[in-house]
Write an enzyme that holds these catalytic residues in place. Structure first.
Site, PDB file in Angstrom:
ATOM      1  N   THR A 137      32.844  63.400  18.291  1.00 38.45           N
ATOM      2  CA  THR A 137      33.216  61.928  19.285  1.00 38.45           C
ATOM      3  C   THR A 137      32.467  61.548  19.809  1.00 38.45           C
ATOM      4  O   THR A 137      30.788  61.233  20.096  1.00 38.45           O
ATOM      5  CB  THR A 137      34.717  62.352  20.646  1.00 38.45           C
ATOM      6  OG1 THR A 137      33.988  63.279  21.047  1.00 38.45           O
ATOM      7  CG2 THR A 137      35.524  62.567  19.504  1.00 38.45           C
ATOM      8  N   LYS A 145      33.495  70.679  17.519  1.00 34.89           N
ATOM      9  CA  LYS A 145      32.826  69.810  17.916  1.00 34.89           C
ATOM     10  C   LYS A 145      33.484  69.698  19.408  1.00 34.89           C
ATOM     11  O   LYS A 145      34.137  70.917  19.847  1.00 34.89           O
ATOM     12  CB  LYS A 145      33.676  68.543  17.442  1.00 34.89           C
ATOM     13  CG  LYS A 145      34.893  68.340  17.450  1.00 34.89           C
ATOM     14  CD  LYS A 145      35.807  67.773  19.382  1.00 34.89           C
ATOM     15  CE  LYS A 145      35.340  66.401  19.446  1.00 34.89           C
ATOM     16  NZ  LYS A 145      35.447  66.327  21.052  1.00 34.89           N
ATOM     17  N   THR A 172      35.933  68.372  25.264  1.00 34.03           N
ATOM     18  CA  THR A 172      36.914  68.537  24.170  1.00 34.03           C
ATOM     19  C   THR A 172      36.522  69.726  22.906  1.00 34.03           C
ATOM     20  O   THR A 172      36.045  68.985  22.327  1.00 34.03           O
ATOM     21  CB  THR A 172      37.923  67.480  23.734  1.00 34.03           C
ATOM     22  OG1 THR A 172      38.213  66.879  24.854  1.00 34.03           O
ATOM     23  CG2 THR A 172      39.471  67.924  22.707  1.00 34.03           C
ATOM     24  N   THR A 217      35.983  53.003  27.461  1.00 32.70           N
ATOM     25  CA  THR A 217      36.270  51.212  27.059  1.00 32.70           C
ATOM     26  C   THR A 217      34.640  50.563  26.345  1.00 32.70           C
ATOM     27  O   THR A 217      34.701  49.335  26.261  1.00 32.70           O
ATOM     28  CB  THR A 217      36.268  50.258  28.321  1.00 32.70           C
ATOM     29  OG1 THR A 217      35.407  51.258  29.514  1.00 32.70           O
ATOM     30  CG2 THR A 217      36.921  50.442  29.269  1.00 32.70           C
TER      31      THR A 217
END
Length: 402
Positions: free
Chosen positions: A154, A180, A191, A402
């Site tokens: 991510t 990750k 995370t 966003t």
């Protein structure tokens, strides 16, 4: 025994693939799969956050139902499938069911994972539409492992891989780790998703014991921002394809060492790639009364915003470290405490020591620096990896959704 980075040692019994399902807004690869050989056993450790994502609920139940057997792992990035209610559970189960049908295995033998934004419905239809392509693309190759790793990222800026090949007399086996994680790193096990693969033969119960011990020394001893993710998962899979049994003489110790080495490497890589991180601090807590006490002090220091921002500016402000220790709840005696920054003792006997502040500043300015605190309360030592807190971290997380 060192973990290899450039060369990937591939354990037998696993194949990897990745594709783009249109989940990430960036359009980058966001769906990955691992297929395993029949008889593969598994164990997992999950987040201790009370808010738990749907794939963790489904995956945990599946491992219980199958008694620790997994035939495939499917991971999506860009959507955490958390706080999505019954629809999120249903979507996850639907993906597992359709994957099972295509692989001709039970839906309970499919282990799901998700990472990304919380509260957005999982577009299961996008995942299901890509399953035939994902399954057909699975390969046993280093490149396939790298593509798998890339797809589950991510905010990560680089791949996180470690592997090793171990030989014990005439027996040999391999261990591979793929991870990750760059933010929300404070496992209670970031995370953080970690997948550990080995071709050793072991039952699920033994794997669980080894995995818990390993996590306590590695993934539970790292922190970037002090936040615990809703999706943290560490999954250990054993295919048995090497023919080497965990219970064979001399194997258990070697495997435990290899698993620890791989996990330590991945933990360090996760911290080093922390969002906005400029400085990694290896925090040594020495002579605590026990492990829990050492961990409590380490977390108090590593979660202090004043300490972390001082490290961001390479400021050798030992007073902030001492204050964090005092607020930890551990009954330290300030006159007994020692604090070291790199090679210099900066605090001892309850007062500041004469030290070269420019040298300390220079040490903290390096990408990695050691900080040691000695409690003089017992014999327990702990190594905890943590980081600074920079303006870039704020920028990344201020507009993440966003």
């Amino acid at each position: 025994m060192d973990a290899a980075y450039d060369t990937i040692h591939l354990p037998k019994g696993f194949s990897f693939s990745a594709t783009t399902a249109g989940i990430k807004a960036s359009g980058r690869p966001d769906l990955a799969m691992v297929q395993t050989s029949a008889g593969t056993t598994a164990a997992a450790v999950f987040t201790k956050n009370r808010v738990v994502a749907a794939p963790l609920i489904v995956g945990k139940a599946a491992l219980t139902k199958t008694r620790g057997h997994v035939r495939a792992v499917i991971v999506n990035a860009g959507n955490a499938n958390c706080a999505t209610g019954k629809a999120g559970i249903a979507a996850c189960l639907n993906v597992s069911r359709e994957t099972g049908k295509l692989l001709k295995v039970k839906a309970g033998e499919i282990f799901p994972s998700s990472t990304g934004i919380i509260g957005v419905p999982l577009p299961a239809e996008k995942i299901i539409a890509k399953l035939p392509q994902l399954i057909a693309a699975t390969k046993v190759s280093e490149d396939a492992v790298r593509r798998f790793n890339e797809a589950i990222m991510t905010t990560d800026t680089r791949l996180k891989l470690a592997s090793m090949h171990v030989q014990v007399s005439k027996s040999e086996f391999s261990v591979l780790g793929v991870a990750k994680g760059a933010g929300m790193i404070h496992p209670q096990l970031a995370t953080m998703l970690v997948y550990l693969f080995t071709d050793i033969s072991a039952n699920a119960s033994d794997l669980r014991k080894l995995l818990k011990q390993t996590c306590d020394q590695t993934f539970n001893c790292i922190s970037i921002d002090g936040d615990t993710s809703t999706n943290d998962t560490v999954l250990l899979l054993a295919s048995g394809q090497s023919g080497v049994r965990l219970q064979s003489p001399g194997i258990s110790k070697k495997f435990s060492q290899a698993l620890l080495t791989i996990s330590q490497s991945l933990a360090e890589q996760i911290v080093s790639d922390g969002e906005g991180v400029k400085h990694v601090v290896r925090l040594f807590v020495e002579k605590a009364k026990n492990h829990a006490e050492a961990l409590r002090v380490a977390k108090a220091i590593s979660h202090s915003l004043l300490v972390k921002t001082a490290w961001a500016g390479a400021d050798p402000n030992w007073g902030r470290i001492l204050a964090a220790m005092g607020a930890s709840g551990v009954p330290i005696v300030p006159e007994a405490v020692e604090i070291w920054i790199a090679r210099q003792r900066v605090f001892s006997h309850g007062v500041v020591q004469s030290f070269n502040q420019m040298e300390a500043h220079k040490a903290l300015s390096e990408p990695r620096c050691d900080v040691r605190v000695n409690l003089r309360r017992g014999k327990s030592d702990l190594l905890f990896h943590t980081t600074d807190l920079t303006a870039e971290y704020v920028h990344i997380n201020a507009d993440y959704s966003t």
